[in-house]
Design a protein around this motif. Structure first.
Motif, PDB file in Angstrom:
ATOM      1  N   ALA A 204     -10.480  48.516  88.882  1.00  0.00           N
ATOM      2  CA  ALA A 204     -10.066  47.124  88.705  1.00  0.00           C
ATOM      3  C   ALA A 204      -9.106  46.753  89.831  1.00  0.00           C
ATOM      4  CB  ALA A 204      -9.401  46.913  87.346  1.00  0.00           C
ATOM      5  N   ALA A 205      -8.995  45.456  90.075  1.00  0.00           N
ATOM      6  CA  ALA A 205      -8.086  45.010  91.136  1.00  0.00           C
ATOM      7  C   ALA A 205      -7.618  43.592  90.851  1.00  0.00           C
ATOM      8  CB  ALA A 205      -8.788  45.069  92.492  1.00  0.00           C
ATOM      9  N   MET A 206      -6.440  43.293  91.380  1.00  0.00           N
ATOM     10  CA  MET A 206      -5.937  41.931  91.268  1.00  0.00           C
ATOM     11  C   MET A 206      -5.127  41.574  92.514  1.00  0.00           C
ATOM     12  SD  MET A 206      -3.042  42.440  88.290  1.00  0.00           S
ATOM     13  CE  MET A 206      -1.679  43.606  88.466  1.00  0.00           C
ATOM     14  N   ALA A 207      -5.082  40.284  92.799  1.00  0.00           N
ATOM     15  CA  ALA A 207      -4.245  39.765  93.875  1.00  0.00           C
ATOM     16  C   ALA A 207      -2.983  39.200  93.252  1.00  0.00           C
ATOM     17  CB  ALA A 207      -4.995  38.674  94.650  1.00  0.00           C
ATOM     18  N   ARG A 208      -1.837  39.526  93.857  1.00  0.00           N
ATOM     19  CA  ARG A 208      -0.561  39.046  93.336  1.00  0.00           C
ATOM     20  C   ARG A 208       0.094  38.133  94.376  1.00  0.00           C
ATOM     21  NH1 ARG A 208       2.226  44.597  91.285  1.00  0.00           N
ATOM     22  NH2 ARG A 208       2.230  44.921  93.546  1.00  0.00           N
ATOM     23  N   MET A 224      -0.786  36.623  88.943  1.00  0.00           N
ATOM     24  CA  MET A 224      -1.917  37.528  89.116  1.00  0.00           C
ATOM     25  C   MET A 224      -3.230  36.767  89.049  1.00  0.00           C
ATOM     26  SD  MET A 224      -0.713  40.399  86.309  1.00  0.00           S
ATOM     27  CE  MET A 224      -0.762  39.167  84.991  1.00  0.00           C
ATOM     28  N   ASN A 225      -4.188  37.226  89.860  1.00  0.00           N
ATOM     29  CA  ASN A 225      -5.555  36.717  89.790  1.00  0.00           C
ATOM     30  C   ASN A 225      -6.521  37.872  89.999  1.00  0.00           C
ATOM     31  OD1 ASN A 225      -5.462  33.623  89.626  1.00  0.00           O
ATOM     32  ND2 ASN A 225      -4.023  34.065  91.286  1.00  0.00           N
ATOM     33  N   THR A 226      -7.641  37.831  89.297  1.00  0.00           N
ATOM     34  CA  THR A 226      -8.662  38.860  89.473  1.00  0.00           C
ATOM     35  C   THR A 226      -9.124  38.893  90.925  1.00  0.00           C
ATOM     36  OG1 THR A 226      -9.419  38.575  87.199  1.00  0.00           O
ATOM     37  CG2 THR A 226     -10.921  39.675  88.707  1.00  0.00           C
ATOM     38  N   TYR A 227      -9.349  40.091  91.428  1.00  0.00           N
ATOM     39  CA  TYR A 227      -9.740  40.248  92.824  1.00  0.00           C
ATOM     40  C   TYR A 227     -10.873  41.262  92.914  1.00  0.00           C
ATOM     41  CZ  TYR A 227      -9.315  41.116  97.856  1.00  0.00           C
ATOM     42  OH  TYR A 227      -9.565  41.229  99.202  1.00  0.00           O
ATOM     43  N   THR A 228     -11.845  40.968  93.764  1.00  0.00           N
ATOM     44  CA  THR A 228     -12.942  41.901  94.013  1.00  0.00           C
ATOM     45  C   THR A 228     -12.731  42.528  95.379  1.00  0.00           C
ATOM     46  OG1 THR A 228     -14.481  40.569  92.699  1.00  0.00           O
ATOM     47  CG2 THR A 228     -15.431  42.192  94.207  1.00  0.00           C
ATOM     48  N   LEU A 276      -4.971  44.678  82.670  1.00  0.00           N
ATOM     49  CA  LEU A 276      -5.858  44.315  81.566  1.00  0.00           C
ATOM     50  C   LEU A 276      -5.774  42.826  81.278  1.00  0.00           C
ATOM     51  CD1 LEU A 276      -7.716  44.918  79.155  1.00  0.00           C
ATOM     52  CD2 LEU A 276      -5.678  45.579  77.845  1.00  0.00           C
ATOM     53  N   ASP A 277      -4.555  42.304  81.226  1.00  0.00           N
ATOM     54  CA  ASP A 277      -4.390  40.877  80.943  1.00  0.00           C
ATOM     55  C   ASP A 277      -5.041  40.011  82.016  1.00  0.00           C
ATOM     56  OD1 ASP A 277      -2.939  41.568  78.705  1.00  0.00           O
ATOM     57  OD2 ASP A 277      -0.976  41.240  79.637  1.00  0.00           O
ATOM     58  N   CYS A 278      -4.984  40.480  83.263  1.00  0.00           N
ATOM     59  CA  CYS A 278      -5.516  39.696  84.372  1.00  0.00           C
ATOM     60  C   CYS A 278      -7.036  39.804  84.481  1.00  0.00           C
ATOM     61  CB  CYS A 278      -4.859  40.146  85.671  1.00  0.00           C
ATOM     62  SG  CYS A 278      -5.494  39.323  87.150  1.00  0.00           S
ATOM     63  N   THR A 279      -7.541  41.023  84.397  1.00  0.00           N
ATOM     64  CA  THR A 279      -8.956  41.272  84.703  1.00  0.00           C
ATOM     65  C   THR A 279      -9.841  41.484  83.482  1.00  0.00           C
ATOM     66  OG1 THR A 279      -8.719  43.681  84.843  1.00  0.00           O
ATOM     67  CG2 THR A 279      -8.211  42.400  86.835  1.00  0.00           C
TER      68      THR A 279
END
Length: 296
Positions: A204-208, A224-228, A276-279
Motif C-alpha cells: 500500500a502507499a499514500m502521498a502526504r 493523506m491521499n491514496t497513491y499508486t 488503512l484509513d487512507c487506502t
C-alpha cells in the motif's frame, strides 16, 4: 501446522497508538486462526546469570513460535532471539531503523539515493561550536539545511534551519546527542510518499502533504491521499527495507530534482492505522501472511 505468537508493544508510552497497532496484528492473525497474545515489554523481564539466559516466570515455559515486535526495546528482542524465537522485525533491523545515522549509512552502502548527509562528530560534553566544522558543512550542503537527531519519531526531532545563527543555536540545544546535517530538498517541501513494504512487495502507499510545515508527517498536520507507486518507486522502497535487513517497514520517499526519488526514512515499526484509513488496505493482513510463509 498450528503456530502461536506474541505481539509486544511498549507499555510505558502515553496514548493507545502502539496498542492499536498490536491489536490490528492480532485481529489479522485471528482471521487466519492463528493464536496470539499481546504483551507489554515491561511484562517480560529478561534474566541473565552464568547458567541462565531466560525470561522470568511464568513466561519462560510458554515461548511462542514467533513474535511481532512493535517496540524499540532491542534488548528484549535480542533476548527472545537468543532463546530461539523468530522475531519480526529482528533486533538488528529495529536497532538500525531507530538510528537515522545508521539507516543512512546502510542506505549509502547499498548505493541507494538519499539526501546528501554529513554525520556530526560525537561529543561527550557541551562546549563551543566549531566554526570550521560548520563552514565545511555549509559549503557542502548549502543553506537552509536540515539537522536531524539520530533518535526521534513523527518528525519531531527534525529541524529546518535558515542560517548560521539558527544552526548554531540548534547545535547548542542538542549538543551531546547524536545528530546529522542534511541538505534541504525544496522540491519536497511539505510532501513525501509513504510506501509500506512487506517482504518483496509494496502492499500500500499514500502521498502526504502539509502546506504549513516542511515535514509531511500527519502528526505535524499533513494530509493523506491514496497513491499508486511506479515500479521504480516500489523497487527503491523494497531495496531500502532490504538494506536494513527488515522483514517489513514503512519507507518515506522525497521528491528530488527532475522528479527523482530519495529515501528519507525506513521505519521498521511504521504505524498502519493511517494507511488503512487512507487506502482501505490493512497491512496487518500482509504481515501475518508473510510471517506464515517464512515460518512454514
Amino acid at each position: 501446522m498450528n503456530k502461536n505468537g506474541w505481539i509486544i508493544y511498549n507499555g510505558n508510552l502515553p496514548g493507545n497508538k502502539f496498542l492499536d497497532y498490536a491489536e490490528m496484528i492480532q485481529q489479522a492473525a485471528a482471521a487466519k486462526s492463528i493464536e496470539t497474545t499481546i504483551y507489554k515489554n515491561n511484562e517480560l523481564l529478561s534474566l541473565l546469570t552464568k547458567d541462565q539466559l531466560d525470561l522470568l516466570e511464568p513466561y519462560k515455559k510458554e515461548l511462542p513460535d514467533f513474535v511481532v515486535f512493535a517496540d524499540k526495546d532491542i534488548y528484549l528482542a535480542r533476548q527472545l532471539e537468543l532463546l530461539g524465537v523468530r522475531v519480526f522485525n529482528s533486533a538488528k533491523a529495529i536497532d538500525t531503523s531507530d538510528d537515522k545515522i545508521a539507516t543512512y549509512q546502510y542506505l549509502a552502502a547499498n548505493q541507494l539515493p538519499i539526501p546528501k548527509t554529513i554525520i556530526a562528530p560525537k561529543i561527550f560534553y557541551k562546549g563551543n561550536v566549531d566554526p570550521s566544522l560548520l563552514q565545511q558543512v555549509i559549503e557542502k550542503l548549502g543553506q537552509p539545511l536540515i539537522i536531524k537527531e539520530a533518535f526521534g519519531s513523527f518528525g519531531e526531532q527534525v529541524y529546518l534551519l535558515e542560517n548560521m545563527e539558527e544552526i548554531i543555536m540548534k547545535i547548542k540545544e542538542i549538543q551531546g546527542k547524536p545528530y546529522l546535517f542534511q541538505e534541504f530538498i525544496p522540491s519536497s517541501f511539505g510532501m513525501d510518499l509513504r510506501l509500506q513494504v512487506v517482504g518483496d512487495r509494496v502492499v500500500a502507499a499514500m502521498a502526504r502533504k502539509n502546506t504549513n510545515d516542511f515535514r509531511a508527517n500527519v502528526t505535524a498536520g499533513g494530509t493523506m491521499n491514496t497513491y499508486t507507486p511506479s515500479k521504480a518507486e516500489s523497487d527503491l522502497a523494497i531495496a531500502a527495507v532490504k538494506a536494513i535487513q527488515a522483514d517489513f517497514a514503512g519507507v518515506d520517499l522525497l521528491v528530488g530534482k527532475n522528479n527523482s526519488r530519495l529515501v528519507c526514512e525506513v521505519n521498521s515499526n511504521a504505524h498502519i492505522r493511517n494507511l488503512l484509513d487512507c487506502t482501505g488496505i490493512n497491512a496487518a493482513d500482509y504481515i501475518i501472511d508473510y510471517i506464515m510463509e517464512v515460518l512454514l
